[in-house]
Design an enzyme around this catalytic site. Structure first.
Site, PDB file in Angstrom:
ATOM      1  CB  SER A 110      76.029  62.232 -34.497  1.00 19.50           C
ATOM      2  OG  SER A 110      76.584  62.634 -35.746  1.00 19.50           O
ATOM      3  CB  THR A 128      78.196  55.866 -29.098  1.00 16.30           C
ATOM      4  OG1 THR A 128      79.125  56.568 -29.691  1.00 16.30           O
ATOM      5  CG2 THR A 128      77.779  56.979 -28.115  1.00 16.30           C
TER       6      THR A 128
END
Length: 585
Positions: free
Chosen positions: A469, A403
């Site tokens: 998350s 990410t």
């Protein structure tokens, strides 16, 4: 106290969180959710800043701002370049969550560009039909089953329609030129190619092998001028119409890559054409004199980061700084309790009930926070029972780092905090149109049922978004004015990274740069991961309290943050663990 604001008065926390526990708003035209200061007036032109994980992406965002673009225009340019120069982390084939603050109206909008599972997917998506057991971790990631319909491009198009000032096509100019003319492979990209290849089949697919390796099969060296004409063709097509990712030639290439062996997936042209991003209401909760806003489910960040802060609020963290055992003891226990709740309860609110209101309820938080008031480590952190549920669920979701995160503040004071991903490093390793495809569906629980045979909240299903998350965060001061924005990559560790940066800036009065550079501490479960750089006496003190430490290790954060100072100027922070910078135009 959890809060959202209308024009002049706060509405109750139950109304806010009810919106987060129900299905998200549809993707059609809708007013953005009101945010902490909807009576704000258009500010005078002020400073601007871009903080992101690669200097080329930062420059693309700055150029958009110099040309009169809004923070969303800059975000499009940043994402398009990141997908080219940092392909291991995010891209056109992935998804994203974005918080957007409009300083002129005071409205805050949460944009959900999370990938969706194909319609044909079911709870047993990652169950081996021959053994009846969950697929191995790597078999799941590198199968076509792991790839969801990408959402980042559609989400950016929605946000641009709401807020953009430049032409949509302008956002792809820098990426197209870099893809055609070439860019130098960075040391980090070289190291990741070289490090991943021996452990995973990065060179298994022809397109990926031809792109990332020399003719001799070696990882591209740092400094190599890398051109990507296929990416340039894709960005040109997207500049004409963002829907070209979801229909036509590019969509056909995506489906062909997904449905190739081994373990072909079921994503179809119809799944791509039917993808829609979602506008949702941000979750905002008071922390001391600030209001901290994050993404609602299926992202777990808005709930979990706010729960960590809520658990810490009764304690004077300002008196226990980053060099004390007590400061980190409290942070660790708050993290362990919040992670236990996250794992048990959070999933896609369109499919399961998510007790977000209960998890952030003042009384529930107070009960959980009291568990921290002790002299030894909690033996086992278990989930609580918030209002609205009878028992906690189970979880078997892997922790996969990856990410990228960036923050943009434009000269009007508008703010973007966006976390963007292809999930694991280099995603599924499958390419189409010059970009990598995500393996986002491995964010579902590979084992969909608990010991009693009940489906867990984060079980796979057709059309479902996997739990995330990602924790893009924007903080407002007591008057509802922008204070700071932060966020990070890092799989489930994102929550710990972001909470650390907030405690560092808000409680320990660190600059954004010093806060993001603090050693990362991730406490999910009974073992506490602590990065290199923590003082030896703090480590020893934590062990003496009974904590099991995995210390002196690396952490894959990529925190980027921007804060507004009292004089209106901006100060930024870029994670030294990556290659990013924080710069003004």
């Amino acid at each position: 106290m959890l809060r959202m604001f209308e024009t002049t008065t706060a509405i109750t926390a139950s109304l806010l969180l009810a919106a987060c526990s129900q299905a998200g708003q549809d993707a059609g035209p809708a007013a953005p959710a009101p945010a902490p200061d909807s009576t704000a007036q258009a500010p005078a032109e002020g400073p601007a800043m871009v903080a992101a994980a690669n200097p080329l992406a930062v420059e693309a965002g700055l150029e958009a701002l110099r040309n009169g673009g809004d923070a969303v225009d800059a975000a499009i340019a940043v994402q398009a370049v990141l997908g080219l120069v940092e392909p291991q982390s995010s891209g056109l084939g992935g998804g994203a969550f974005m918080l957007y603050y409009d300083a002129q109206t005071g409205e805050l909008t949460a944009y959900d560009g999370r990938e969706k599972a194909p319609a044909a997917a079911g709870p047993d998506l990652f169950i081996d039909p021959e053994t009846g057991e969950p697929l191995s971790f790597f078999d799941a990631i590198f199968s076509g089953h792991s790839i969801g319909a990408p959402g980042a491009v559609a989400m950016l198009a929605m946000a641009h329609g709401d807020h953009g000032t430049l032409d949509w096509a302008d956002g792809f100019t820098a990426a197209t030129e870099l893809a055609e003319n070439g860019f130098e492979v960075s040391p980090r990209l070289h190291n990741l190619i070289a490090g991943v290849a021996p452990r995973t089949p990065l060179d298994e697919w022809e397109a990926t092998r031809d792109y990332f390796f020399t003719d001799e099969g070696e990882a591209l060296p740092a400094g190599h001028l890398l051109r990507n004409p296929d990416y340039a063709a894709t960005t040109r097509a997207l500049a004409e119409d963002w829907r070209n990712l979801y229909t036509g030639r590019i969509a056909e290439e995506i489906v062909a890559a997904v449905q190739a062996g081994p373990r072909p997936g079921t994503l179809t042209l119809e799944d791509l054409a039917n993808y829609e991003p979602v506008r949702r209401e941000a979750i905002c909760r008071d922390y001391r004199e600030w209001s901290v806003c994050g993404m609602p489910p299926p992202a777990s960040g808005g709930v979990s980061v706010n729960e960590i802060l809520g658990l810490l609020e009764p304690y004077d963290m300002s008196q226990t700084g980053p060099d004390t055992v007590e400061g980190w003891r409290r942070f660790i226990e708050a993290s362990r309790l919040a992670y236990a709740d996250r794992d048990a309860y959070i999933g896609d609110p369109d499919f399961v009930f998510v007790p977000a209101e209960g998890l952030l309820d003042t009384d529930y938080i107070a009960t959980r926070s009291a568990l921290i008031d002790r002299d030894t480590a909690i033996e086992h952190a278990v989930p609580g029972i918030p209002e609205g549920v009878d028992a906690p669920g189970a979880d078997a979701t892997a922790d996969v780092p990856g990410t990228s995160h960036f923050v943009i503040v434009d000269s009007d004071g508008d703010v973007v905090s966006m976390t963007t991903t292809v999930e694991s490093i280099f995603g599924s390793h499958r390419m189409a149109g010059g970009f990598l495809l995500n393996n986002q569906l491995t964010d579902f629980s590979r084992d969909p049922r608990d010991a009693e045979g009940r489906l867990v909240p984060n079980a796979p299903d057709g059309g479902k978004r996997p739990r995330s998350s990602m924790s893009p965060t924007i903080v407002f001061d007591a008057d509802g004015h922008f204070e700071l924005a932060t966020g990070s990559p890092g799989g489930s560790s994102i929550i710990g990274y972001v909470a650390k940066s907030l405690v560092g800036m808000l409680d320990w009065e660190l600059t954004p740069q010093d806060a993001v550079a603090l050693p990362n501490v991730v406490a999910r479960g009974d073992t506490v991961r602590i990065e290199d750089g923590m003082p030896a006496d703090v480590l020893e003190g934590l062990r003496e309290l009974g904590f099991t430490l995995d210390a002196n290790r690396g952490e894959n954060s990529g925190l980027h943050a921007v804060r507004r100072l009292e004089d209106g100027s901006l100060i930024g922070g870029a994670d030294p663990r990556r290659e990013g910078v924080a710069l003004e135009p």
